[in-house]
Design a protein around this motif. Structure first.
Motif, mmCIF file in Angstrom:
data_model
loop_
_atom_site.group_PDB
_atom_site.id
_atom_site.type_symbol
_atom_site.label_atom_id
_atom_site.label_comp_id
_atom_site.label_asym_id
_atom_site.label_seq_id
_atom_site.Cartn_x
_atom_site.Cartn_y
_atom_site.Cartn_z
ATOM 1 N N ARG A 50 0.823 -1.214 0.000
ATOM 2 C CA ARG A 50 0.000 0.000 0.000
ATOM 3 C C ARG A 50 0.852 1.256 0.000
ATOM 4 N NH1 ARG A 50 -3.045 0.405 4.589
ATOM 5 N NH2 ARG A 50 -2.407 -1.535 5.569
ATOM 6 N N LEU A 54 0.978 4.165 -2.832
ATOM 7 C CA LEU A 54 0.746 5.550 -2.436
ATOM 8 C C LEU A 54 1.850 6.465 -2.951
ATOM 9 C CD1 LEU A 54 -1.126 7.413 -0.846
ATOM 10 C CD2 LEU A 54 0.180 6.846 1.213
ATOM 11 N N THR A 88 -2.066 5.526 6.639
ATOM 12 C CA THR A 88 -2.668 4.417 5.899
ATOM 13 C C THR A 88 -3.159 3.317 6.831
ATOM 14 O OG1 THR A 88 -0.469 3.437 5.564
ATOM 15 C CG2 THR A 88 -1.325 4.815 3.800
ATOM 16 N N THR A 89 -2.574 3.242 8.025
ATOM 17 C CA THR A 89 -2.999 2.238 8.999
ATOM 18 C C THR A 89 -4.283 2.656 9.714
ATOM 19 O OG1 THR A 89 -0.713 1.522 9.371
ATOM 20 C CG2 THR A 89 -2.308 0.981 11.081
ATOM 21 N N ALA A 91 -6.994 4.002 8.810
ATOM 22 C CA ALA A 91 -8.262 3.646 8.159
ATOM 23 C C ALA A 91 -8.622 2.178 8.347
ATOM 24 C CB ALA A 91 -8.188 3.971 6.673
ATOM 25 N N ARG A 92 -7.655 1.366 8.753
ATOM 26 C CA ARG A 92 -7.895 -0.071 8.884
ATOM 27 C C ARG A 92 -8.163 -0.518 10.323
ATOM 28 N NH1 ARG A 92 -6.379 -3.137 3.762
ATOM 29 N NH2 ARG A 92 -6.346 -1.397 2.322
ATOM 30 N N TRP A 108 -13.823 8.366 5.273
ATOM 31 C CA TRP A 108 -12.450 8.345 4.765
ATOM 32 C C TRP A 108 -12.337 9.044 3.410
ATOM 33 C CZ3 TRP A 108 -8.941 8.118 8.102
ATOM 34 C CH2 TRP A 108 -9.081 7.344 9.254
ATOM 35 N N ILE A 112 -9.627 11.822 3.054
ATOM 36 C CA ILE A 112 -8.611 11.725 2.006
ATOM 37 C C ILE A 112 -8.707 12.910 1.051
ATOM 38 C CG2 ILE A 112 -7.918 10.368 -0.030
ATOM 39 C CD1 ILE A 112 -8.645 7.852 1.677
ATOM 40 N N ILE A 138 -5.743 13.576 6.252
ATOM 41 C CA ILE A 138 -6.303 12.238 6.467
ATOM 42 C C ILE A 138 -6.658 12.014 7.935
ATOM 43 C CG2 ILE A 138 -5.738 9.769 6.445
ATOM 44 C CD1 ILE A 138 -4.235 10.183 3.881
ATOM 45 N N ILE A 273 -6.097 7.196 -4.280
ATOM 46 C CA ILE A 273 -5.659 6.974 -2.898
ATOM 47 C C ILE A 273 -6.715 6.211 -2.108
ATOM 48 C CG2 ILE A 273 -5.023 8.144 -0.746
ATOM 49 C CD1 ILE A 273 -3.776 10.337 -2.568
ATOM 50 N N VAL A 277 -5.947 3.030 0.294
ATOM 51 C CA VAL A 277 -6.218 3.030 1.727
ATOM 52 C C VAL A 277 -7.347 2.067 2.093
ATOM 53 C CG1 VAL A 277 -6.977 4.459 3.672
ATOM 54 C CG2 VAL A 277 -5.340 5.370 2.015
ATOM 55 N N ARG A 283 -14.827 1.588 -1.531
ATOM 56 C CA ARG A 283 -14.858 3.036 -1.708
ATOM 57 C C ARG A 283 -16.257 3.472 -2.150
ATOM 58 N NH1 ARG A 283 -11.592 4.006 -7.418
ATOM 59 N NH2 ARG A 283 -13.416 3.887 -8.760
#
Length: 290
Positions: A50, A54, A88-89, A91-92, A108, A112, A138, A273, A277, A283
């Motif tokens: 990822r 990015l 990036t982490t 969002a998870r 998100w 973003i 973000i 992006i 992410v 999305r």
């Protein structure tokens, strides 16, 4: 409850992956090497993939493909890559938030969009390490997720008070909770050991005139949140520009034509992006031109 107590209480629900903990620990250590940092990140193959996508995205506009984490560190720098790891982490790791409080894909997408717009505005203002603004965008509303997760009933009360008007959010949160999502975001990002510039700007993103440090960056993030919110709500850009505080124009030195140029180029970068992410399957649909 204080913002700091709330952050402590959600630690068991929102724990950073080992790679993030190791990266933060390494960067805090003296005499760490970029090679060691690259080795740690590369152990997490999903995160590595990822990050490379990015760095190779249209936002960074690199001249030649970046194929390794060590090369990515060379291109964006160690601190900047650490910041991207955290962004990036984030969002998870926020899961289990009631769907009636927030549509996570939309949340998100907005965050973003804010990050992309903030980063592009920063480039036009010749801000050093403009990637910081991307990360600030973000993560700027991360405190809202912490409140939703730990205090869902109070969050519902706040949403009823604001009626969807985010400009009312800090005051409503202060009335109900005794603190607001900026306070929580500041506490959480400080706990995650992000740089002071990111922590401070997130702490004042609704109140750029009150910021005592990083005033330009705070004004840029405030402007980016305004533009992103209007864009996702289908509000015409001209209407949005008319509402921008004169203090923000003065602080940034930007004009309406520059904002229009940024917003024309934003949608493609945001969708790219979003895929990195969140993944293409989750999305939200791209908004239509307006």
């Amino acid at each position: 409850m204080t913002p700091q107590q709330l952050v402590i209480e959600i630690e068991s629900l929102v724990s950073l992956p080992d790679v993030c903990v190791k990266v933060n620990r390494l960067i805090d250590a003296p005499n760490y090497s970029a090679a060691t940092l690259g080795d740690i990140i590369s152990q997490d193959t999903d995160l590595s993939a990822r990050l490379l996508r990015l760095v190779n995205s249209a936002f960074f506009n690199v001249k030649a493909p970046v194929e390794t984490i060590s090369r990515a560190i060379t291109v964006v720098g160690t601190s900047e890559l650490r910041n991207l790891v955290m962004a990036t982490t984030a969002a998870r790791i926020f899961t289990g938030i009631p769907g009636d409080l927030v549509d996570m894909a939309e949340f998100w997408r907005y965050s973003i969009t804010t990050g992309v717009v903030a980063g592009e505005l920063a480039k036009r203002c010749n801000v050093l390490h403009s990637e910081r603004l991307f990360v600030m965008g973000i993560l700027h509303d991360i405190g809202r997720l912490a409140i939703y997760l730990k205090m869902p009933q109070e969050a519902r009360d706040i949403l009823l008070i604001t009626g969807g008007d985010d400009t009312l959010l800090p005051d409503a949160e202060n009335d109900v909770l005794g603190f607001n999502h900026m306070d929580v975001g500041e506490a959480l990002l400080r706990k995650w050991k992000l740089p002071e510039s990111i922590v401070s700007v997130v702490a004042y993103h609704h109140l750029p005139a009150a910021a005592k440090t990083y005033q330009l960056e705070t004004s840029l993030l405030f402007l980016a949140t305004t533009l992103a919110s209007a864009d996702l709500s289908g509000i015409e850009l001209d209407e949005t520009i008319d509402l921008v505080d004169p203090v923000v124009w003065k602080m940034t030195g930007l004009d309406a034509a520059q904002l229009e140029s940024v917003m024309e180029r934003t949608p493609h970068k945001v969708m790219e992006i979003m895929d990195v992410v969140l993944g293409p399957k989750v999305r939200p649909l791209q908004s239509q031109p307006h």
